[in-house]
Design an enzyme around this catalytic site. Structure first.
Site, mmCIF file in Angstrom:
data_model
loop_
_atom_site.group_PDB
_atom_site.id
_atom_site.type_symbol
_atom_site.label_atom_id
_atom_site.label_comp_id
_atom_site.label_asym_id
_atom_site.label_seq_id
_atom_site.Cartn_x
_atom_site.Cartn_y
_atom_site.Cartn_z
ATOM 1 N N ASP A 133 -1.686 8.054 8.499
ATOM 2 C CA ASP A 133 -1.902 7.400 9.782
ATOM 3 C C ASP A 133 -0.534 6.898 10.216
ATOM 4 O OD1 ASP A 133 -1.420 4.797 8.650
ATOM 5 O OD2 ASP A 133 -3.504 4.689 8.024
ATOM 6 N N SER A 158 0.808 -1.219 0.000
ATOM 7 C CA SER A 158 0.000 0.000 0.000
ATOM 8 C C SER A 158 0.841 1.269 0.000
ATOM 9 C CB SER A 158 -0.935 0.008 1.212
ATOM 10 O OG SER A 158 -0.193 -0.004 2.421
ATOM 11 N N HIS A 168 1.315 4.830 7.498
ATOM 12 C CA HIS A 168 1.372 5.242 6.095
ATOM 13 C C HIS A 168 1.848 6.691 5.977
ATOM 14 C CE1 HIS A 168 -1.493 1.841 5.946
ATOM 15 N NE2 HIS A 168 -0.926 1.610 4.777
#
Length: 424
Positions: free
Chosen positions: A326, A40, A329
């Site tokens: 967050d 991700s 990330h």
């Protein structure tokens, strides 16, 4: 030795004018022939679909999203796709290969095959898997995952014996016991074939311990037999423990061919997926970026264990992962490491990437590419450089010519001015 003072002088001049050319803690590439595998933190499609325009989710510069040089999937990893039903077909090709994934299978997920299993075994499996992947991608251009067709002549179907949480193992497949067999003391076989790739990475796994079923204990035993060459690969259970063991995997590098999977006890396993390796290349070390969580979650160091010189350079941040989207990330340190993908660099080394290939105050360790020449700093203010003197000789000649030209011009104008004054 008579050139040493010149070397010292040149190095002193370089240091005085601030040209250090130190190694930088980034991953980079020599040219446009590179590829990145990720999750991700480098998945541009995930950002576009789930978080429009919020690229702070990634550690990757958005300018690279349209490069066509990234294979990434949020929530996944190559290891996870290789073994489990949660699948993404990682596919890519390049001379210089970079990996920034692995965090989606860590002790945080606490995977184990059975309730009495051991996640430590799976961390060991992860390390062994990535060791093979990194070694092989230093000599192959292309990686993808492929299905492995197999034929089992019985009526039993694969069973989801090995599962935990949302993860269900399907590579290798476990063929259930036939209905007319009373216990697990039986021999079972299945044919499988590998074709279309130069080499393959396939799993060969056993339960290394005493497996209990209906008051009886069984020792696992699995073999792969190459029917074309006669080579056999096998594992037998050697441990006497009855709890705390799990599915130990070895990751075999196999050629194309026709194979027979054989079990002499317990359940038959047969590979269903393989890493397909294609297009051999000149040895080029891979680069691996540490893939870990914020400290609030437990991570592992298996990619670091797998990434060893000379086939792999490992890059890491010195601080905790703290994202801006967050906590997991968008970390500044890892964004900085990936920023090296925005430009070409001539030299890679254990210490980092060198931006220039001329000189440096740091001697590159385990260098690869067109690297600067330098030696260790033996005093606090005087680096001693040892390199080809030809550039310095040429520089001296050019400086000498420049001085001569300047002197000639000065004499010319002085003479010309004197003549003008005489006639005036």
């Amino acid at each position: 030795m008579f050139l040493l003072p010149r070397f010292c002088l040149v190095c002193s001049i370089i240091s005085t004018f601030g040209f250090q050319n130190p190694p930088t803690n980034v991953v980079s590439h020599f040219n446009d022939d590179w590829f990145l595998f990720g999750d991700s933190r480098t998945d541009c499609n995930h950002v576009v679909k789930t978080n429009p325009r919020n690229y702070s989710y990634m550690d990757l510069n958005p300018a690279l999203c349209d490069s066509g040089k990234i294979s990434s999937k949020a929530g996944n990893s190559i290891f996870r796709s290789f073994h489990f039903t949660d699948f993404y077909n990682y596919t890519g090709e390049g001379q210089q290969i970079i990996f920034y994934e692995g965090v989606n299978f860590t002790p945080y997920h606490a995977f184990k095959c059975t309730s009495v299993g051991n996640n430590d075994i799976w961390m060991q499996n992860k390390g062994l898997f990535y060791t093979q992947v990194y070694k092989k991608m230093a000599v192959y251009r292309s990686l993808t995952l492929v299905n492995v067709p197999y034929v089992y002549n019985g009526s039993a179907q694969p069973t989801a014996l090995c599962k935990s949480g949302s993860l269900i193992l399907n590579n290798p497949a476990y063929i259930a016991r036939e209905a007319n067999v009373g216990d697990y003391y039986y021999k079972s076989e299945a044919d499988f074939s590998l074709s279309g790739c130069d080499e393959y990475i396939v799993p060969l796994c056993i339960f290394n311990g005493k497996f209990l079923s209906n008051t009886k204990y069984y020792d696992d035993s699995q073999y792969y037999f190459n029917k074309d060459t006669g080579v056999i690969y096998g594992l037998n259970s050697t441990e006497t423990i009855t709890t705390g063991f799990d599915f130990n995997c070895h990751y075999l590098v196999l050629p194309s061919g026709n194979y027979l999977a054989i079990s002499n006890e317990l359940l038959l396993t047969v590979p269903t997926k393989a890493i397909c390796l294609n297009k051999r290349k000149v040895f080029t070390p891979v680069q691996v970026v540490d893939s870990r969580w914020n400290n609030a979650r437990q991570s592992d160091n298996m990619t670091a264990v797998a990434c060893q010189l000379p086939y792999c350079y490992f890059r890491n941040s010195t601080s905790n992962y703290v994202g801006i989207y967050d906590v997991n990330h968008g970390d500044a340190g890892f964004t900085s490491i990936l920023s090296g993908l925005l430009y070409d660099s001539p030299c890679f080394s254990q210490q980092g990437v060198f931006r220039y290939d001329n000189v440096s105050t740091v001697w590159p360790l385990f260098p690869f590419g067109n690297c600067p020449t330098a030696a260790s700093i033996i005093s606090s203010d005087l680096p001693i450089c040892v390199y080809d003197p030809l550039p310095i000789i040429l520089l001296g000649i050019l400086l000498g010519v420049a001085v001569i030209v300047i002197v000639v011009l000065l004499l010319y104008f002085m003479v010309d001015n004197g003549i003008r004054q005489h006639y005036a």
